[in-house]
Motif scaffolding. Structure first.
Motif, PDB file in Angstrom:
ATOM      1  N   HIS A  62      33.891  46.479  41.179  1.00  0.00           N
ATOM      2  CA  HIS A  62      34.532  45.208  40.854  1.00  0.00           C
ATOM      3  C   HIS A  62      33.499  44.152  40.449  1.00  0.00           C
ATOM      4  CE1 HIS A  62      38.802  45.622  42.799  1.00  0.00           C
ATOM      5  NE2 HIS A  62      38.612  46.394  41.740  1.00  0.00           N
ATOM      6  N   GLU A  63      32.353  44.164  41.104  1.00  0.00           N
ATOM      7  CA  GLU A  63      31.297  43.219  40.752  1.00  0.00           C
ATOM      8  C   GLU A  63      30.811  43.461  39.331  1.00  0.00           C
ATOM      9  OE1 GLU A  63      29.369  42.364  45.179  1.00  0.00           O
ATOM     10  OE2 GLU A  63      28.549  43.944  43.891  1.00  0.00           O
ATOM     11  N   LYS A  90      32.727  41.161  32.227  1.00  0.00           N
ATOM     12  CA  LYS A  90      33.789  40.387  31.585  1.00  0.00           C
ATOM     13  C   LYS A  90      33.398  38.918  31.432  1.00  0.00           C
ATOM     14  CE  LYS A  90      36.669  43.868  31.388  1.00  0.00           C
ATOM     15  NZ  LYS A  90      36.864  44.553  30.076  1.00  0.00           N
ATOM     16  N   LEU A  91      32.703  38.376  32.427  1.00  0.00           N
ATOM     17  CA  LEU A  91      32.308  36.968  32.372  1.00  0.00           C
ATOM     18  C   LEU A  91      31.222  36.687  31.346  1.00  0.00           C
ATOM     19  CD1 LEU A  91      32.184  35.665  36.081  1.00  0.00           C
ATOM     20  CD2 LEU A  91      33.506  34.686  34.202  1.00  0.00           C
ATOM     21  N   GLN A 114      37.998  33.276  34.177  1.00  0.00           N
ATOM     22  CA  GLN A 114      38.231  33.889  35.478  1.00  0.00           C
ATOM     23  C   GLN A 114      39.694  34.241  35.689  1.00  0.00           C
ATOM     24  OE1 GLN A 114      34.551  32.200  38.266  1.00  0.00           O
ATOM     25  NE2 GLN A 114      36.659  31.802  38.818  1.00  0.00           N
ATOM     26  N   SER A 115      40.598  33.453  35.128  1.00  0.00           N
ATOM     27  CA  SER A 115      42.031  33.727  35.294  1.00  0.00           C
ATOM     28  C   SER A 115      42.413  35.071  34.667  1.00  0.00           C
ATOM     29  CB  SER A 115      42.855  32.612  34.662  1.00  0.00           C
ATOM     30  OG  SER A 115      42.542  32.466  33.282  1.00  0.00           O
ATOM     31  N   TYR A 135      43.432  40.974  35.250  1.00  0.00           N
ATOM     32  CA  TYR A 135      43.002  42.323  34.871  1.00  0.00           C
ATOM     33  C   TYR A 135      42.713  43.182  36.110  1.00  0.00           C
ATOM     34  CZ  TYR A 135      39.953  45.960  32.885  1.00  0.00           C
ATOM     35  OH  TYR A 135      39.377  47.162  32.542  1.00  0.00           O
ATOM     36  N   LEU A 136      42.065  42.580  37.136  1.00  0.00           N
ATOM     37  CA  LEU A 136      41.709  43.315  38.355  1.00  0.00           C
ATOM     38  C   LEU A 136      42.809  43.253  39.416  1.00  0.00           C
ATOM     39  CD1 LEU A 136      37.965  42.214  38.777  1.00  0.00           C
ATOM     40  CD2 LEU A 136      38.833  44.383  37.859  1.00  0.00           C
ATOM     41  N   ASN A 137      43.841  42.471  39.115  1.00  0.00           N
ATOM     42  CA  ASN A 137      44.949  42.305  40.053  1.00  0.00           C
ATOM     43  C   ASN A 137      44.470  41.707  41.366  1.00  0.00           C
ATOM     44  OD1 ASN A 137      47.656  42.378  40.805  1.00  0.00           O
ATOM     45  ND2 ASN A 137      47.511  44.452  41.656  1.00  0.00           N
ATOM     46  N   VAL A 138      43.642  40.666  41.252  1.00  0.00           N
ATOM     47  CA  VAL A 138      43.148  39.948  42.421  1.00  0.00           C
ATOM     48  C   VAL A 138      43.295  38.459  42.149  1.00  0.00           C
ATOM     49  CG1 VAL A 138      41.494  41.759  43.066  1.00  0.00           C
ATOM     50  CG2 VAL A 138      40.779  39.888  41.528  1.00  0.00           C
ATOM     51  N   SER A 139      43.010  37.623  43.150  1.00  0.00           N
ATOM     52  CA  SER A 139      43.091  36.174  42.958  1.00  0.00           C
ATOM     53  C   SER A 139      41.816  35.647  42.276  1.00  0.00           C
ATOM     54  CB  SER A 139      43.271  35.476  44.308  1.00  0.00           C
ATOM     55  OG  SER A 139      42.089  35.607  45.085  1.00  0.00           O
TER      56      SER A 139
END
Length: 252
Positions: free
Chosen positions: A200-201, A207-208, A215-216, A221-225
Motif C-alpha cells: 500500500h505504501e 500514485k502521488l 489523495q481522494s 482506488y485503495l478502498n481506504v480513507s
C-alpha cells in the motif's frame, strides 16, 4: 471610385462624426488608393507587412475623421495624410523592434536604411559607417549604433526557415524538454525503496509522485480513507528518509 470634392468629403465627415457607418465607409473607400500607396512605400523592405500597414493606415484615417475640425479652413486631405503617415511611423517605432532600443535609434532608422541603400548604389559598394554618418549629418557613434540595432529590427519567427537550403522551421529543430525524462528518473529513484515499503505504501508513493493523483482518488482506488492515505504517505517517506540518512543506497 471617382475622387470627390472637399465639400462632399466634409459632408461625409460630419455624418461619420455622428456615427453613421456608411459615411465612414465612403471615406475609407475614397482614401483606399492613398492607404495602399503608403502601405507599399513603408513595407518595401518587408513585403509581408503590407496588409498590417494598410490596416494601421486605416486606423490613422479613422483618427483623422474623428478629430477633424469642420470649421478649419485647411483641407481634410492634408490633415488625413499627416494622421495616416504619423500612425504608420508610430507603429514602426513601437511594434517592429525585436529588442528595446533608444528613441534616437527608432527615429533615425528609416533614414539610415534609405541613405545606406542610396550610397551603395552611388558608390557601387557598401558604404562605411563614416560615409553614412557624414551623409546623414550625425555622429559616427550614432551611425554605428543604427547599424548594430538594424540586426535586431525584426525578431525571427519560429515558423520561419532556419536555413535557406532547408524548409524546416525553427520550431521544428529547436530542442524540447523530454517530458518522459523526469518520469523515468523518479521511477528509478523509487525502485530502490521497494524492499522497505509495504504494497500500500508503494501504491501511495507511485500514485502521488509519479502519476500525480490526488489523495481522494488514491483513497477510492485503495478502498481506504484519505486519513489512511495520509498516514501511509507519512510512513513511507519516513522510511525513505531514514534509509537516505544511513547512506545505504547507491543513489547517495
Amino acid at each position: 471610385m471617382r475622387k470627390v470634392s472637399e465639400e462632399v468629403l466634409r459632408v461625409w465627415i460630419k455624418q461619420a462624426q455622428q456615427n453613421r457607418i456608411e459615411a465612414t465607409e465612403k471615406i475609407i473607400e475614397q482614401f483606399t488608393p492613398l492607404l495602399k500607396s503608403y502601405a507599399k512605400k513603408y513595407s518595401k523592405h518587408m513585403h509581408a507587412y503590407f496588409e498590417d500597414l494598410y490596416q494601421v493606415g486605416v486606423v490613422g484615417l479613422l483618427h483623422a475623421i474623428k478629430k477633424f475640425d469642420l470649421t478649419a479652413k485647411n483641407p481634410f486631405y492634408s490633415y488625413a495624410v499627416l494622421c495616416i503617415v504619423g500612425m504608420i511611423k508610430n507603429h514602426f517605432r513601437n511594434c517592429t523592434w525585436g529588442i528595446k532600443v533608444p528613441a534616437a535609434i527608432k527615429q533615425n532608422y528609416a533614414r539610415f536604411k534609405d541613405v545606406s541603400e542610396a550610397l551603395e548604389i552611388q558608390l557601387n559598394r557598401r558604404p562605411t559607417i563614416d560615409e553614412i554618418a557624414e551623409e546623414m549629418d550625425i555622429t559616427a557613434q550614432l551611425a554605428q549604433q543604427l547599424f548594430v540595432s538594424s540586426i535586431h529590427y525584426q525578431s525571427l519567427s519560429f515558423d520561419g526557415n532556419y536555413n535557406k537550403d532547408d524548409e524546416s522551421s525553427f520550431d521544428e529543430v529547436i530542442g524540447r524538454e523530454d517530458l518522459n525524462f523526469q518520469q523515468v528518473e523518479c521511477e528509478t529513484f523509487f525502485q530502490q525503496f521497494e524492499t522497505i515499503l509495504s504494497s500500500h505504501e508503494k501504491e501511495v508513493i507511485y500514485k502521488l509522485f509519479l502519476e500525480e493523483w490526488p489523495q481522494s482518488r488514491i483513497a477510492s482506488y485503495l478502498n481506504v480513507s484519505q486519513m489512511q492515505v495520509s498516514r501511509l504517505r507519512k510512513h513511507a517517506l519516513n522510511k525513505i528518509k531514514r534509509m537516505l540518512e544511513k547512506e545505504q543506497l547507491s543513489y547517495i
